[in-house]
Design a protein around this motif. Structure first.
Motif, PDB file in Angstrom:
ATOM      1  N   TRP A  73       0.827  -1.200   0.000  1.00 30.87           N
ATOM      2  CA  TRP A  73       0.000   0.000   0.000  1.00 30.87           C
ATOM      3  C   TRP A  73       0.872   1.265   0.000  1.00 30.87           C
ATOM      4  O   TRP A  73       0.677   2.173  -0.806  1.00 30.87           O
ATOM      5  CB  TRP A  73      -0.912  -0.011   1.227  1.00 30.87           C
ATOM      6  CG  TRP A  73      -1.604   1.287   1.493  1.00 30.87           C
ATOM      7  CD1 TRP A  73      -1.210   2.293   2.331  1.00 30.87           C
ATOM      8  CD2 TRP A  73      -2.809   1.753   0.877  1.00 30.87           C
ATOM      9  NE1 TRP A  73      -2.090   3.337   2.291  1.00 30.87           N
ATOM     10  CE2 TRP A  73      -3.091   3.036   1.401  1.00 30.87           C
ATOM     11  CE3 TRP A  73      -3.692   1.216  -0.052  1.00 30.87           C
ATOM     12  CZ2 TRP A  73      -4.201   3.779   1.023  1.00 30.87           C
ATOM     13  CZ3 TRP A  73      -4.802   1.956  -0.436  1.00 30.87           C
ATOM     14  CH2 TRP A  73      -5.038   3.214   0.097  1.00 30.87           C
ATOM     15  N   ASP A  74       1.825   1.288   0.891  1.00 27.60           N
ATOM     16  CA  ASP A  74       2.702   2.453   1.011  1.00 27.60           C
ATOM     17  C   ASP A  74       3.483   2.680  -0.268  1.00 27.60           C
ATOM     18  O   ASP A  74       3.627   3.812  -0.738  1.00 27.60           O
ATOM     19  CB  ASP A  74       3.659   2.249   2.192  1.00 27.60           C
ATOM     20  CG  ASP A  74       4.540   3.458   2.436  1.00 27.60           C
ATOM     21  OD1 ASP A  74       4.004   4.508   2.819  1.00 27.60           O
ATOM     22  OD2 ASP A  74       5.762   3.347   2.229  1.00 27.60           O
ATOM     23  N   ASP A  75       3.974   1.595  -0.854  1.00 23.59           N
ATOM     24  CA  ASP A  75       4.797   1.702  -2.047  1.00 23.59           C
ATOM     25  C   ASP A  75       4.023   2.324  -3.206  1.00 23.59           C
ATOM     26  O   ASP A  75       4.579   3.090  -3.994  1.00 23.59           O
ATOM     27  CB  ASP A  75       5.299   0.312  -2.454  1.00 23.59           C
ATOM     28  CG  ASP A  75       6.228   0.358  -3.652  1.00 23.59           C
ATOM     29  OD1 ASP A  75       7.273   1.014  -3.557  1.00 23.59           O
ATOM     30  OD2 ASP A  75       5.891  -0.246  -4.681  1.00 23.59           O
ATOM     31  N   GLN A  76       2.733   2.014  -3.315  1.00 23.75           N
ATOM     32  CA  GLN A  76       1.948   2.500  -4.450  1.00 23.75           C
ATOM     33  C   GLN A  76       1.236   3.824  -4.195  1.00 23.75           C
ATOM     34  O   GLN A  76       0.624   4.374  -5.094  1.00 23.75           O
ATOM     35  CB  GLN A  76       0.921   1.441  -4.853  1.00 23.75           C
ATOM     36  CG  GLN A  76       1.546   0.155  -5.364  1.00 23.75           C
ATOM     37  CD  GLN A  76       0.560  -0.701  -6.118  1.00 23.75           C
ATOM     38  OE1 GLN A  76      -0.072  -0.273  -7.070  1.00 23.75           O
ATOM     39  NE2 GLN A  76       0.411  -1.938  -5.671  1.00 23.75           N
ATOM     40  N   THR A  77       1.316   4.322  -2.951  1.00 23.59           N
ATOM     41  CA  THR A  77       0.585   5.555  -2.640  1.00 23.59           C
ATOM     42  C   THR A  77       1.495   6.706  -2.214  1.00 23.59           C
ATOM     43  O   THR A  77       1.509   7.758  -2.853  1.00 23.59           O
ATOM     44  CB  THR A  77      -0.469   5.296  -1.548  1.00 23.59           C
ATOM     45  OG1 THR A  77       0.153   4.700  -0.401  1.00 23.59           O
ATOM     46  CG2 THR A  77      -1.578   4.390  -2.063  1.00 23.59           C
ATOM     47  N   THR A  78       2.258   6.539  -1.151  1.00 20.52           N
ATOM     48  CA  THR A  78       2.991   7.680  -0.593  1.00 20.52           C
ATOM     49  C   THR A  78       4.506   7.520  -0.514  1.00 20.52           C
ATOM     50  O   THR A  78       5.211   8.498  -0.274  1.00 20.52           O
ATOM     51  CB  THR A  78       2.486   7.995   0.835  1.00 20.52           C
ATOM     52  OG1 THR A  78       2.685   6.841   1.663  1.00 20.52           O
ATOM     53  CG2 THR A  78       1.011   8.352   0.827  1.00 20.52           C
ATOM     54  N   ALA A  79       5.029   6.322  -0.705  1.00 16.96           N
ATOM     55  CA  ALA A  79       6.476   6.128  -0.568  1.00 16.96           C
ATOM     56  C   ALA A  79       7.236   6.858  -1.679  1.00 16.96           C
ATOM     57  O   ALA A  79       6.783   6.889  -2.826  1.00 16.96           O
ATOM     58  CB  ALA A  79       6.821   4.638  -0.597  1.00 16.96           C
TER      59      ALA A  79
ATOM     60  N   ALA B  36      -7.052   6.725  -1.330  1.00 19.89           N
ATOM     61  CA  ALA B  36      -5.806   7.422  -1.657  1.00 19.89           C
ATOM     62  C   ALA B  36      -5.666   7.483  -3.179  1.00 19.89           C
ATOM     63  O   ALA B  36      -6.584   7.111  -3.909  1.00 19.89           O
ATOM     64  CB  ALA B  36      -4.620   6.703  -1.015  1.00 19.89           C
ATOM     65  N   GLU B  37      -4.520   7.936  -3.652  1.00 23.32           N
ATOM     66  CA  GLU B  37      -4.247   8.017  -5.091  1.00 23.32           C
ATOM     67  C   GLU B  37      -3.101   7.080  -5.465  1.00 23.32           C
ATOM     68  O   GLU B  37      -2.183   6.859  -4.675  1.00 23.32           O
ATOM     69  CB  GLU B  37      -3.859   9.441  -5.480  1.00 23.32           C
ATOM     70  CG  GLU B  37      -4.969  10.444  -5.423  1.00 23.32           C
ATOM     71  CD  GLU B  37      -4.525  11.825  -5.891  1.00 23.32           C
ATOM     72  OE1 GLU B  37      -4.115  11.949  -7.072  1.00 23.32           O
ATOM     73  OE2 GLU B  37      -4.563  12.757  -5.073  1.00 23.32           O
ATOM     74  N   SER B  38      -3.171   6.548  -6.681  1.00 21.08           N
ATOM     75  CA  SER B  38      -2.079   5.717  -7.196  1.00 21.08           C
ATOM     76  C   SER B  38      -2.100   5.769  -8.715  1.00 21.08           C
ATOM     77  O   SER B  38      -3.076   6.220  -9.328  1.00 21.08           O
ATOM     78  CB  SER B  38      -2.224   4.267  -6.715  1.00 21.08           C
ATOM     79  OG  SER B  38      -3.400   3.673  -7.247  1.00 21.08           O
TER      80      SER B  38
ATOM     81  N   VAL C   7     -10.027  -1.537   5.028  1.00 18.60           N
ATOM     82  CA  VAL C   7     -10.055  -1.783   3.586  1.00 18.60           C
ATOM     83  C   VAL C   7      -9.667  -0.483   2.885  1.00 18.60           C
ATOM     84  O   VAL C   7     -10.237   0.572   3.156  1.00 18.60           O
ATOM     85  CB  VAL C   7     -11.452  -2.239   3.124  1.00 18.60           C
ATOM     86  CG1 VAL C   7     -11.449  -2.514   1.630  1.00 18.60           C
ATOM     87  CG2 VAL C   7     -11.890  -3.491   3.902  1.00 18.60           C
ATOM     88  N   ARG C   8      -8.697  -0.552   1.992  1.00 21.08           N
ATOM     89  CA  ARG C   8      -8.124   0.650   1.390  1.00 21.08           C
ATOM     90  C   ARG C   8      -8.267   0.607  -0.132  1.00 21.08           C
ATOM     91  O   ARG C   8      -7.970  -0.411  -0.751  1.00 21.08           O
ATOM     92  CB  ARG C   8      -6.659   0.786   1.786  1.00 21.08           C
ATOM     93  CG  ARG C   8      -6.486   0.724   3.305  1.00 21.08           C
ATOM     94  CD  ARG C   8      -5.034   0.751   3.712  1.00 21.08           C
ATOM     95  NE  ARG C   8      -4.910   0.628   5.163  1.00 21.08           N
ATOM     96  CZ  ARG C   8      -3.878   1.071   5.866  1.00 21.08           C
ATOM     97  NH1 ARG C   8      -2.874   1.676   5.251  1.00 21.08           N
ATOM     98  NH2 ARG C   8      -3.847   0.921   7.180  1.00 21.08           N
ATOM     99  N   ILE C   9      -8.723   1.728  -0.696  1.00 19.30           N
ATOM    100  CA  ILE C   9      -8.863   1.817  -2.141  1.00 19.30           C
ATOM    101  C   ILE C   9      -8.146   3.051  -2.649  1.00 19.30           C
ATOM    102  O   ILE C   9      -7.890   3.987  -1.904  1.00 19.30           O
ATOM    103  CB  ILE C   9     -10.344   1.831  -2.575  1.00 19.30           C
ATOM    104  CG1 ILE C   9     -11.082   3.058  -2.012  1.00 19.30           C
ATOM    105  CG2 ILE C   9     -11.042   0.551  -2.145  1.00 19.30           C
ATOM    106  CD1 ILE C   9     -12.532   3.156  -2.449  1.00 19.30           C
TER     107      ILE C   9
END
Length: 503
Positions: free
Chosen positions: A27-33, A231-233, A246-248
């Protein structure tokens, strides 16, 4: 709980915790990392993956699993526990067949590969991603061969990871029906594409307003913001840690109104599935969806069958108009509904209409079969991709970013996933036909009352998690096996009416 299962539980808990940690890094890698984190974080992911494997593949688990598979022990287990043992058996067999160093290598590689794909797509540079894709494919081929039963094709091993009910013979038959029935219809529709004007869709739409309206849409169909976040990706996706987290993600474009709206509805459909899994099975091996085919049926049911209907928009279209009055004040609801259902051959899968969408999946399915039958090299993939788009759609990508690089799946090694989208669309159509017989579905939509629809899906599909497979759920809900005719007839009826066709 049997005493033997009780002894197994700590191992299951540890593997769940390690898997949750891996999901958090994804999740972190695709959103905020930050971009440069990938190669360093990959080492952490590799260690976690190694520990995850060790938590399940060891002599203690092996002995307990063997005992729990005995008939006497099975009789003492609950339905949930028997399902967990069934899933553990499959997971154990898969992990045991793969050398630990190669398993760790793959997980580290996938973590880096996804970032390399994202940059390559942005830069329109397939050659930068190709070396990582080549290694991913090499490892997936090895793993598939390790796992294959006698007479089983490597690609079928990978297909079974996403839906055990649909192997190559079933998919070939399904896709042949779609090609015969839908491609001619798409060609007829393409001749009348200019009869529907949707130029309004490509005006300027403020990103912040898009985010606010998409959040409204997600909540409107039932997304619980106390148990989920958006979030955004680069590529929209859904990830669950358990049914209370649950995160989208979504992606926003200033010059495309539909893109983010229908992506958020799609991902919210996935999220509702995960949020409605029963508390008693969340954080277990059966605490996710029955299959990716069934999962995609839920997202595509909401995205297409529900959200592209006039009844869905009747209570809320004025809200969309008031959000963008300068662009939509003269666009009537009838005009808007025709616009969101306009069909034409296209290059980008995630932006495709319902009618052309399965053709995008057929192309990917056929290419994946070629890859795992050693019929095409990594270097040849862009050419093959472009040829198939020309053959089936009559169009061809001019850049790799709108061609071979458009999807994230292969960067993660998710070969065998794509057919799930088409299976999901077909299952969604079958469920829709069934639900219309059991409830006044269109009336609920007109009233803005999605609760009965959501509760029906929760009670008949979502709460069971992976205790039942796709075909078992269909049999229980609809009283019949998978039947692709519902999908074909749904598309033909919808688009003949929309474009006033006689074929």
């Amino acid at each position: 709980m049997s005493k033997t299962f009780e002894k197994l539980q700590p191992y299951l808990d540890k593997s769940m915790a390690l898997q949750t940690a891996r999901n958090l890094f994804e999740w972190d890698d695709q959103t905020t990392a930050p971009f440069e984190a990938a190669e360093y974080t990959a080492k952490v992911v590799g260690i976690l993956s190694d520990e995850y494997m060790k938590s399940l593949v060891n002599e203690d688990v092996k002995k307990l699993l063997k005992k729990l598979q005995e008939e006497k022990e099975q009789q003492e287990l609950t339905e949930k526990e028997r399902a967990i043992i069934r899933e553990l058996s499959k997971t154990y067999e898969e992990l045991e067949s793969i050398p630990p160093d190669e398993y760790r290598e793959f997980n580290e590689l996938a973590s880096v590969s996804n970032r390399k794909w994202a940059k390559a797509k942005k830069d329109n540079s397939y050659e930068d991603f190709a070396p990582y894709l080549k290694k991913i494919i090499e490892l997936k081929k090895k793993f598939a061969c390790y796992r294959a039963k006698k007479g089983q094709l490597p690609y079928e091993v990978l297909l079974s990871d996403f839906d055990e009910c649909f192997m190559i013979p079933e998919l070939d038959q399904f896709f042949e029906k779609v090609k015969q029935e839908i491609i001619p219809l798409l060609k007829e529709v393409a001749k009348k594409a200019d009869t529907i004007d949707k130029s309004y869709n490509y005006l300027h739409y403020d990103i912040q307003k898009q985010k606010e309206f998409c959040r409204f849409l997600s909540g409107y169909i039932g997304f619980d913001f106390n148990r989920g976040v958006i979030a955004e990706s680069a590529h929209p996706f859904t990830l669950q840690l358990h049914n209370h987290d649950v995160r989208i993600t979504d992606r926003y474009m200033e010059d495309n109104l539909e893109s983010a709206m229908f992506s958020i509805i799609h991902e919210s459909g996935h999220a509702l599935y995960e949020m409605n899994i029963d508390d008693s099975i969340t954080q277990t091996l059966v605490g996710g969806g029955a299959s990716m085919g069934m999962h995609e049926s839920q997202s595509r049911f909401y995205e297409n069958i529900i959200a592209r209907s006039q009844e869905f928009w009747e209570p809320i279209y004025n809200r969309l108009q008031s959000t963008y009055p300068e662009n939509l004040c003269n666009i009537t609801l009838k005009h808007f509904i025709k616009g969101i259902n306009k069909a034409a051959p296209s290059l980008i899968r995630t932006e495709a209409d319902e009618l052309s969408y399965p053709i995008h999946i057929i192309i990917r399915y056929e290419i994946e079969k070629m890859i795992f039958q050693d019929e095409v090299s990594v270097e040849e993939l862009p050419k093959v991709w472009n040829q198939k788009y020309q053959e089936y759609m009559g169009i061809s990508p001019t850049t790799d970013s709108e061609g071979i690089l458009q999807d994230t799946h292969w960067s993660w090694g998710e070969f065998g996933y794509f057919p799930s989208y088409a299976i999901g669309s077909a299952v969604a159509s079958q469920l829709y036909a069934c639900m219309k017989e059991k409830m006044p579905l269109t009336q609920y939509l007109k009233e803005g009352n999605l609760t009965p629809i959501r509760e029906f899906l929760r009670d008949n599909i979502h709460k069971y998690g992976a205790i039942k497979n796709t075909k078992q759920l269909l049999k229980d809900v609809c009283g019949e096996d998978f039947n692709a005719d519902y999908y074909v007839n749904y598309l033909k009826d919808k688009y003949r009416k929309l474009y006033d066709l006689s074929i």
